[in-house]
Design an enzyme around this catalytic site. Structure first.
Site, mmCIF file in Angstrom:
data_model
loop_
_atom_site.group_PDB
_atom_site.id
_atom_site.type_symbol
_atom_site.label_atom_id
_atom_site.label_comp_id
_atom_site.label_asym_id
_atom_site.label_seq_id
_atom_site.Cartn_x
_atom_site.Cartn_y
_atom_site.Cartn_z
ATOM 1 N N SER A 204 5.763 9.428 1.778
ATOM 2 C CA SER A 204 5.124 10.117 0.669
ATOM 3 C C SER A 204 6.153 10.727 -0.280
ATOM 4 O O SER A 204 7.130 10.079 -0.648
ATOM 5 C CB SER A 204 4.156 11.172 1.223
ATOM 6 O OG SER A 204 3.403 11.780 0.203
ATOM 7 N N ASP A 423 -3.219 2.494 -1.741
ATOM 8 C CA ASP A 423 -2.773 3.885 -1.668
ATOM 9 C C ASP A 423 -2.983 4.541 -3.031
ATOM 10 O O ASP A 423 -2.488 4.067 -4.052
ATOM 11 C CB ASP A 423 -1.290 3.917 -1.287
ATOM 12 C CG ASP A 423 -0.774 5.320 -0.976
ATOM 13 O OD1 ASP A 423 -1.233 6.293 -1.609
ATOM 14 O OD2 ASP A 423 0.091 5.440 -0.102
ATOM 15 N N HIS A 452 -3.099 7.022 2.597
ATOM 16 C CA HIS A 452 -1.774 7.347 2.087
ATOM 17 C C HIS A 452 -0.824 7.500 3.270
ATOM 18 O O HIS A 452 -0.899 8.453 4.031
ATOM 19 C CB HIS A 452 -1.830 8.644 1.275
ATOM 20 C CG HIS A 452 -0.487 9.089 0.774
ATOM 21 N ND1 HIS A 452 0.366 8.244 0.096
ATOM 22 C CD2 HIS A 452 0.165 10.282 0.875
ATOM 23 C CE1 HIS A 452 1.467 8.895 -0.215
ATOM 24 N NE2 HIS A 452 1.374 10.128 0.251
#
Length: 497
Positions: A204, A423, A452
């Site tokens: 991330s 995503d 995600h």
């Protein structure tokens, strides 16, 4: 084209010089880490060790004020071939860091590394921990969307108040919360561990930390996994405030499709349009009369729009929403909101903003933010305004923003990129941009996947590729052109219940 390449070479040389200057000219001693028992029970139960490291508040002044980073270490298994140190790059979006050493037990091939977790600067249990206004995510806040004349004014005042509170909470820390500061901390950890090279595992927003670290310290990286990568050309106003909206709205509607397909369980309707009507009606109802006097449109939106991020949340949130629709009882929603948005979350939110607000400039004029939010709301009415106000403190943040580091892919390390096709936070364009930069990289894409973050996962296809890389550094064969180098099928949809 030649002029552009020449300019890039000049920038590349400057970046390498900047990244290695401290190491070349350093005369101050390297701090050491004393490892001991973990007070955190999860880490202790896993057999991890914990320690601390003193790092400079300002890395340009290494003998000045110090911060204390909290670290954890999960040693490699003696039965596995030793692969060296793996530092989990802190993810500011999730507040992840301190317990990230536990990834070593969750990933195929991970047990060959000494895994290091770092609570990034500003985030507890590192000291100091930044907190601005623990009551900021209170109940019954104004509607995110400007459906009433006062909404915009109320939110502008709230945002300004939060930014001001952050400036007052720790004015010395705020100018030193950039990703470049976190990257320098990582290099201090590497040096304190006594290793010349480290591997990096990043997910991330933490992937940007990995990208910057590999740019500033290109020879210090052995291997790097970037799971759900952030496009370095889009930090942060573009990536966080603009690029995510339409993708998250798409995923929200896919959640509606899933509810419709499981009408026998949730009884909310058998089509996306029917679910949309229920959702719109509930938003209107809590706008007029907040449920339990607490759950208004902002709180209901915050809860249900967790679903575009993680498919694993669908059964729980679908059940809670259905129960609320059918009974009017908001107790479960109230409890979940408290858990997700109130208890201890101000430290994470404040530290996140302190990094993203200063990595790169945001527009200074509110008219730009409003115009962009209005345009985004035409495609993403459920996401755009909430996203806008989440990031809006950056417009008036009390610490000056820097110019972002140009990520040019200079590292000689091999890089494995992992990407879920749908995503909403980190779309595939980010991973593809990095694949083009890193000559020793390969991209694995999971088709149709929404969540995600690709890992940890039970998917044997993903784990085969990841396990090969972590165990031996072997990447999938690189394909020609702009394409994924390996592909996995979509995971099954969550089971309703």
């Amino acid at each position: 084209m030649r002029r552009v390449l020449s300019a890039a070479a000049v920038v590349a040389a400057a970046v390498i010089t900047m990244g290695n200057a401290a190491a070349v000219g350093a005369t101050y001693p390297t701090e050491t880490i004393t490892w001991g028992a973990c007070s955190d029970q999860t880490l202790a139960n896993a057999g991890a060790q914990c320690g601390t490291l003193q790092v400079p508040l300002d890395h340009a002044n290494p003998t000045g004020t110090k911060l204390t980073l909290a670290l954890s270490r999960l040693a490699h298994k003696a039965s596995s071939a030793y692969q060296g140190v793996m530092i989990a790059a802190p993810d500011p979006l999730a507040g992840a860091g301190y317990e990230s050493s536990l990834l070593g037990q969750q990933l195929p091939g991970g047990d060959g590394y000494d895994w290091i977790g770092i609570a990034r600067r500003g985030l507890a249990p590192s000291v100091p921990a930044l907190s601005c206004d623990p009551g900021y995510n209170s109940f019954n806040r104004p509607n995110y969307a400007p459906t009433a004349p006062t909404n915009e004014v109320d939110w502008l005042n709230r945002v300004q108040g939060y930014a001001t509170a952050c400036g007052q909470a720790n004015p010395d820390l705020l100018p030193h919360m950039k990703t470049t500061d976190v990257a320098a901390d990582i290099d201090d950890v590497r040096a304190a561990l006594g290793v010349v090279q480290t591997s990096l595992y990043a997910q991330s927003y933490g992937t940007y930390v990995g990208e910057v670290y590999a740019t500033l310290h290109p020879l210090a990286v052995k291997r790097m996994v970037l799971d759900s990568a952030i496009n370095p050309d889009r930090v942060w106003y573009n990536a966080a405030n603009l690029d995510q909206n339409a993708n998250l709205e798409r995923n929200f509607h896919l959640f509606f499709d899933w509810l419709a397909g499981n009408d026998a369980t949730y009884h909310l309707g058998t089509t996306r349009d029917a679910i949309q009507q229920v959702w719109t009606a509930q938003l209107a109802a809590v706008t007029a009369h907040p449920a339990n006097g607490l759950i208004g449109p902002a709180e209901l939106t915050d809860l249900l729009t967790l679903t575009p991020y993680y498919q694993a949340f669908w059964p729980t949130l679908g059940g809670m929403f259905a129960n609320f629709v059918h009974t009017g009882d908001a107790s479960a929603l109230q409890f979940l909101y408290t858990q997700f948005y109130q208890r201890g979350t101000d430290n994470v939110y404040a530290a996140l903003l302190a990094e993203t607000c200063t990595d790169a400039p945001s527009p200074a004029d509110w008219s730009t933010w409003r115009t962009n939010a209005q345009a985004a709301a035409t495609q993403a009415p459920d996401i755009a305004w909430g996203n806008n106000w989440f990031n809006a403190p950056c417009r008036v943040w009390p610490a000056k923003a820097a110019n972002p580091v140009p990520v040019l892919g200079l590292t000689s390390a091999s890089v494995l990129l992992l990407q879920n096709e749908l995503d909403g936070v980190a779309p595939p364009s980010g991973s593809m941009a990095l694949r083009q930069r890193y000559s020793h990289s390969a991209l694995l894409t999971v088709h149709g996947a929404i969540t995600h973050g690709v890992t940890p996962t039970a998917d044997t296809c993903v784990n085969s590729v990841l396990g090969n890389y972590l165990s031996s550094g072997t990447l999938p064969a690189r394909k020609a052109g702009n394409a994924s180098d390996a592909e996995c099928a979509a995971p099954p949809a969550p089971v309703a219940g």
